[in-house]
Design a protein around this motif. Structure first.
Motif, PDB file in Angstrom:
ATOM      1  N   VAL A  78       0.821  -1.203   0.000  1.00 16.58           N
ATOM      2  CA  VAL A  78       0.000   0.000   0.000  1.00 16.58           C
ATOM      3  C   VAL A  78       0.860   1.261   0.000  1.00 16.58           C
ATOM      4  O   VAL A  78       0.610   2.207  -0.753  1.00 16.58           O
ATOM      5  CB  VAL A  78      -0.958   0.002   1.205  1.00 16.58           C
ATOM      6  CG1 VAL A  78      -1.686   1.345   1.310  1.00 16.58           C
ATOM      7  CG2 VAL A  78      -1.952  -1.144   1.096  1.00 16.58           C
ATOM      8  N   GLN A  79       1.887   1.283   0.831  1.00 14.90           N
ATOM      9  CA  GLN A  79       2.741   2.464   0.920  1.00 14.90           C
ATOM     10  C   GLN A  79       3.434   2.754  -0.408  1.00 14.90           C
ATOM     11  O   GLN A  79       3.543   3.916  -0.827  1.00 14.90           O
ATOM     12  CB  GLN A  79       3.793   2.275   2.020  1.00 14.90           C
ATOM     13  CG  GLN A  79       4.677   3.501   2.233  1.00 14.90           C
ATOM     14  CD  GLN A  79       5.659   3.309   3.387  1.00 14.90           C
ATOM     15  OE1 GLN A  79       5.552   2.359   4.152  1.00 14.90           O
ATOM     16  NE2 GLN A  79       6.601   4.229   3.515  1.00 14.90           N
ATOM     17  N   ALA A  80       3.885   1.705  -1.100  1.00 15.35           N
ATOM     18  CA  ALA A  80       4.558   1.890  -2.388  1.00 15.35           C
ATOM     19  C   ALA A  80       3.587   2.424  -3.430  1.00 15.35           C
ATOM     20  O   ALA A  80       3.943   3.292  -4.239  1.00 15.35           O
ATOM     21  CB  ALA A  80       5.175   0.575  -2.851  1.00 15.35           C
ATOM     22  N   LEU A  81       2.362   1.934  -3.433  1.00 16.89           N
ATOM     23  CA  LEU A  81       1.356   2.429  -4.376  1.00 16.89           C
ATOM     24  C   LEU A  81       1.072   3.909  -4.126  1.00 16.89           C
ATOM     25  O   LEU A  81       0.957   4.711  -5.068  1.00 16.89           O
ATOM     26  CB  LEU A  81       0.066   1.615  -4.264  1.00 16.89           C
ATOM     27  CG  LEU A  81       0.126   0.155  -4.734  1.00 16.89           C
ATOM     28  CD1 LEU A  81      -1.200  -0.545  -4.432  1.00 16.89           C
ATOM     29  CD2 LEU A  81       0.435   0.069  -6.216  1.00 16.89           C
ATOM     30  N   ARG A  82       0.966   4.277  -2.855  1.00 16.43           N
ATOM     31  CA  ARG A  82       0.701   5.689  -2.515  1.00 16.43           C
ATOM     32  C   ARG A  82       1.874   6.572  -2.949  1.00 16.43           C
ATOM     33  O   ARG A  82       1.680   7.666  -3.472  1.00 16.43           O
ATOM     34  CB  ARG A  82       0.490   5.819  -1.006  1.00 16.43           C
ATOM     35  CG  ARG A  82      -0.719   5.080  -0.455  1.00 16.43           C
ATOM     36  CD  ARG A  82      -2.012   5.704  -0.924  1.00 16.43           C
ATOM     37  NE  ARG A  82      -3.171   5.180  -0.185  1.00 16.43           N
ATOM     38  CZ  ARG A  82      -4.401   5.232  -0.627  1.00 16.43           C
ATOM     39  NH1 ARG A  82      -4.669   5.785  -1.810  1.00 16.43           N
ATOM     40  NH2 ARG A  82      -5.399   4.750   0.080  1.00 16.43           N
ATOM     41  N   GLU A  83       3.097   6.099  -2.726  1.00 14.52           N
ATOM     42  CA  GLU A  83       4.272   6.883  -3.098  1.00 14.52           C
ATOM     43  C   GLU A  83       4.354   7.056  -4.615  1.00 14.52           C
ATOM     44  O   GLU A  83       4.693   8.139  -5.107  1.00 14.52           O
ATOM     45  CB  GLU A  83       5.540   6.207  -2.572  1.00 14.52           C
ATOM     46  CG  GLU A  83       6.818   6.976  -2.856  1.00 14.52           C
ATOM     47  CD  GLU A  83       6.837   8.366  -2.241  1.00 14.52           C
ATOM     48  OE1 GLU A  83       7.575   9.223  -2.772  1.00 14.52           O
ATOM     49  OE2 GLU A  83       6.123   8.603  -1.254  1.00 14.52           O
ATOM     50  N   SER A  84       4.023   6.007  -5.356  1.00 10.50           N
ATOM     51  CA  SER A  84       4.011   6.119  -6.815  1.00 10.50           C
ATOM     52  C   SER A  84       2.994   7.161  -7.267  1.00 10.50           C
ATOM     53  O   SER A  84       3.270   7.971  -8.158  1.00 10.50           O
ATOM     54  CB  SER A  84       3.683   4.760  -7.450  1.00 10.50           C
ATOM     55  OG  SER A  84       4.736   3.843  -7.265  1.00 10.50           O
ATOM     56  N   GLY A  85       1.842   7.157  -6.650  1.00 10.66           N
ATOM     57  CA  GLY A  85       0.818   8.138  -6.988  1.00 10.66           C
ATOM     58  C   GLY A  85       1.280   9.553  -6.713  1.00 10.66           C
ATOM     59  O   GLY A  85       1.055  10.468  -7.516  1.00 10.66           O
ATOM     60  N   ARG A  86       1.952   9.754  -5.565  1.00 15.14           N
ATOM     61  CA  ARG A  86       2.457  11.091  -5.228  1.00 15.14           C
ATOM     62  C   ARG A  86       3.507  11.555  -6.241  1.00 15.14           C
ATOM     63  O   ARG A  86       3.527  12.728  -6.646  1.00 15.14           O
ATOM     64  CB  ARG A  86       3.048  11.088  -3.808  1.00 15.14           C
ATOM     65  CG  ARG A  86       1.996  11.091  -2.714  1.00 15.14           C
ATOM     66  CD  ARG A  86       2.620  11.347  -1.347  1.00 15.14           C
ATOM     67  NE  ARG A  86       3.442  10.227  -0.900  1.00 15.14           N
ATOM     68  CZ  ARG A  86       2.988   9.214  -0.168  1.00 15.14           C
ATOM     69  NH1 ARG A  86       1.711   9.174   0.192  1.00 15.14           N
ATOM     70  NH2 ARG A  86       3.802   8.241   0.221  1.00 15.14           N
ATOM     71  N   GLU A  87       4.374  10.645  -6.654  1.00 16.59           N
ATOM     72  CA  GLU A  87       5.410  11.006  -7.622  1.00 16.59           C
ATOM     73  C   GLU A  87       4.807  11.365  -8.981  1.00 16.59           C
ATOM     74  O   GLU A  87       5.252  12.304  -9.638  1.00 16.59           O
ATOM     75  CB  GLU A  87       6.412   9.863  -7.763  1.00 16.59           C
ATOM     76  CG  GLU A  87       7.299   9.698  -6.535  1.00 16.59           C
ATOM     77  CD  GLU A  87       8.116   8.425  -6.567  1.00 16.59           C
ATOM     78  OE1 GLU A  87       7.808   7.538  -7.396  1.00 16.59           O
ATOM     79  OE2 GLU A  87       9.068   8.312  -5.768  1.00 16.59           O
ATOM     80  N   LEU A 105      -5.138   1.207  -5.540  1.00 19.35           N
ATOM     81  CA  LEU A 105      -4.799   1.542  -6.924  1.00 19.35           C
ATOM     82  C   LEU A 105      -5.870   2.435  -7.542  1.00 19.35           C
ATOM     83  O   LEU A 105      -5.573   3.444  -8.198  1.00 19.35           O
ATOM     84  CB  LEU A 105      -4.641   0.253  -7.733  1.00 19.35           C
ATOM     85  CG  LEU A 105      -4.145   0.391  -9.170  1.00 19.35           C
ATOM     86  CD1 LEU A 105      -2.763   1.006  -9.219  1.00 19.35           C
ATOM     87  CD2 LEU A 105      -4.140  -0.976  -9.854  1.00 19.35           C
ATOM     88  N   GLN A 106      -7.128   2.091  -7.299  1.00 13.89           N
ATOM     89  CA  GLN A 106      -8.227   2.888  -7.846  1.00 13.89           C
ATOM     90  C   GLN A 106      -8.282   4.291  -7.239  1.00 13.89           C
ATOM     91  O   GLN A 106      -8.563   5.266  -7.931  1.00 13.89           O
ATOM     92  CB  GLN A 106      -9.544   2.142  -7.627  1.00 13.89           C
ATOM     93  CG  GLN A 106      -9.662   0.893  -8.489  1.00 13.89           C
ATOM     94  CD  GLN A 106     -10.726  -0.087  -8.017  1.00 13.89           C
ATOM     95  OE1 GLN A 106     -11.303   0.087  -6.939  1.00 13.89           O
ATOM     96  NE2 GLN A 106     -10.979  -1.117  -8.807  1.00 13.89           N
ATOM     97  N   SER A 107      -7.960   4.409  -5.955  1.00 13.95           N
ATOM     98  CA  SER A 107      -7.990   5.731  -5.326  1.00 13.95           C
ATOM     99  C   SER A 107      -6.858   6.614  -5.859  1.00 13.95           C
ATOM    100  O   SER A 107      -7.034   7.828  -6.029  1.00 13.95           O
ATOM    101  CB  SER A 107      -7.897   5.609  -3.801  1.00 13.95           C
ATOM    102  OG  SER A 107      -6.618   5.166  -3.396  1.00 13.95           O
ATOM    103  N   GLU A 108      -5.706   6.021  -6.153  1.00  7.96           N
ATOM    104  CA  GLU A 108      -4.595   6.792  -6.735  1.00  7.96           C
ATOM    105  C   GLU A 108      -4.949   7.247  -8.145  1.00  7.96           C
ATOM    106  O   GLU A 108      -4.656   8.387  -8.534  1.00  7.96           O
ATOM    107  CB  GLU A 108      -3.311   5.964  -6.732  1.00  7.96           C
ATOM    108  CG  GLU A 108      -2.736   5.703  -5.351  1.00  7.96           C
ATOM    109  CD  GLU A 108      -2.466   6.992  -4.585  1.00  7.96           C
ATOM    110  OE1 GLU A 108      -1.894   7.937  -5.176  1.00  7.96           O
ATOM    111  OE2 GLU A 108      -2.832   7.055  -3.392  1.00  7.96           O
ATOM    112  N   LEU A 109      -5.570   6.383  -8.920  1.00  9.75           N
ATOM    113  CA  LEU A 109      -5.990   6.764 -10.269  1.00  9.75           C
ATOM    114  C   LEU A 109      -7.043   7.868 -10.208  1.00  9.75           C
ATOM    115  O   LEU A 109      -7.032   8.797 -11.027  1.00  9.75           O
ATOM    116  CB  LEU A 109      -6.543   5.549 -11.013  1.00  9.75           C
ATOM    117  CG  LEU A 109      -5.495   4.545 -11.507  1.00  9.75           C
ATOM    118  CD1 LEU A 109      -6.175   3.258 -11.969  1.00  9.75           C
ATOM    119  CD2 LEU A 109      -4.667   5.133 -12.639  1.00  9.75           C
TER     120      LEU A 109
END
Length: 337
Positions: A63-72, A124-128
């Motif tokens: 989860v943390q990696a997905l969030r960090e990718s979204g922030r980047e 993943l859906q929330s980041e998108l």
């Protein structure tokens, strides 16, 4: 060829005399569809494109990696918008490129069918969704790669979402020519090409290892695209040279977006229709964007777009048939000198 050199010489001569840019001088020599000379006020379709390189992570359970990718991704969107881009293009795996070992039901050391229940789909859906909302706020078209979930038990697509500057998903490209591992264990292949337009410039999309298939690039040339957006997480072979080759033989722009991990050997960049790199990200592994102005009237594009592309289309249309001859010396392949 002599006529082309003379044409370019005339354009450069005017630019030198008037102090205009090559693009501005060229507009005095190109006819409009009505046959009139293009006026100074009438610009051809142009668009400012940003290509990104971002770190790619491979565990969709994290989860943390997905969030960090979204922030980047969102940070680079803001950077692209600040530099005046109308569209920003991201690599395959910008949010996550699921590892075949992480996903394998036979893993972690053996590749087998992927267990997609391991993916943190809500995250993943929330980041998108956040990326889509930012595209609306910035008025920035965004092409972002992600896994597209299908109805079970079907495997998902490996996809590129096209987000408009209104914050809407206007279309989606699904990778068609998957690698052996992808098609055997991980994804459902797509079935069709996809095109969309931004400010009168037409784009097509390709993904993964599809740079190895010239017929896909030729298919987009027949669809009148001005630029192909190719996203990859890394594929064998010299992808940079191939991108230049596809741009040159089809006389259109190619944007190649790769993970920042691969930038020391092949950073993200944009190739002009003449095969030259217009812009490239740093080759130092850093997340970044590179910006280029796609203008058919520029020196990097004018010759290829004005002469090369129309001539190849004419040549492929059968113009040689009427010039072919019936001659025994032509038919006899063993005829002496």
């Amino acid at each position: 060829m002599t006529a082309r050199r003379n044409f370019k010489r005339q354009v450069r001569a005017r630019a030198a005399k008037t102090g205009e840019s090559y693009t501005s001088a060229l507009r005095h020599f190109l006819p409009t569809p009505s046959g009139d000379v293009m006026s100074e006020a009438r610009n051809p379709n142009t668009v400012r494109l940003a290509v990104a390189q971002t770190p790619v992570r491979d565990d969709p359970r994290d989860v943390q990696a997905l969030r960090e990718s979204g922030r980047e991704v969102r940070a680079l969107m803001r950077e692209a918008a600040a530099q005046g881009a109308r569209l920003v293009h991201f690599p395959e795996g910008a949010l996550c490129f699921p590892s075949k070992f992480v996903m394998s039901v036979d893993g972690p050391d053996t590749v087998g069918p992927a267990d997609w229940d391991r993916c943190q789909w809500p995250v993943l859906q929330s980041e998108l969704a956040a990326i889509t909302e930012l595209a609306r706020e910035l008025r920035l078209w965004t092409v972002i790669a992600s896994v597209h979930r299908l109805t079970g038990p079907n495997r998902p697509h490996n996809s590129l979402y096209v987000l408009s500057d209104r914050g809407e998903v206007v279309t989606r490209y699904d990778e068609r020519l998957l690698s052996k591992t992808k098609v055997s264990y991980m994804y459902s292949p797509g079935v069709s090409p996809v095109t969309f337009e931004v400010d009168g410039t037409r784009f097509g999309c390709l993904l993964g290892m599809e740079i190895h298939y010239p017929e896909l690039f030729a298919e987009y040339e027949k669809s009148d695209v001005d630029c192909v957006l190719f996203s990859t997480s890394g594929t064998p072979g010299n992808t940079a040279a191939q991108a230049q080759g596809h741009a040159t033989v089809n006389s259109y722009w190619v944007s190649m977006s790769v993970p920042s991990q691969h930038s020391p050997t092949a950073p993200s960049g944009i190739v002009a229709p003449n095969g030259d790199w217009l812009a490239r990200c740093p080759a130092d592994g850093s997340p970044s964007v590179a910006i280029a102005h796609l203008d058919a009237g520029s020196e990097a594009a004018a010759d290829a777009v004005t002469y090369g592309r129309p001539w190849r289309r004419e040549a492929r249309a059968g113009i040689y048939t009427e010039h072919q001859v019936n001659d025994p010396r032509s038919e006899d392949r063993t005829a002496a000198f």
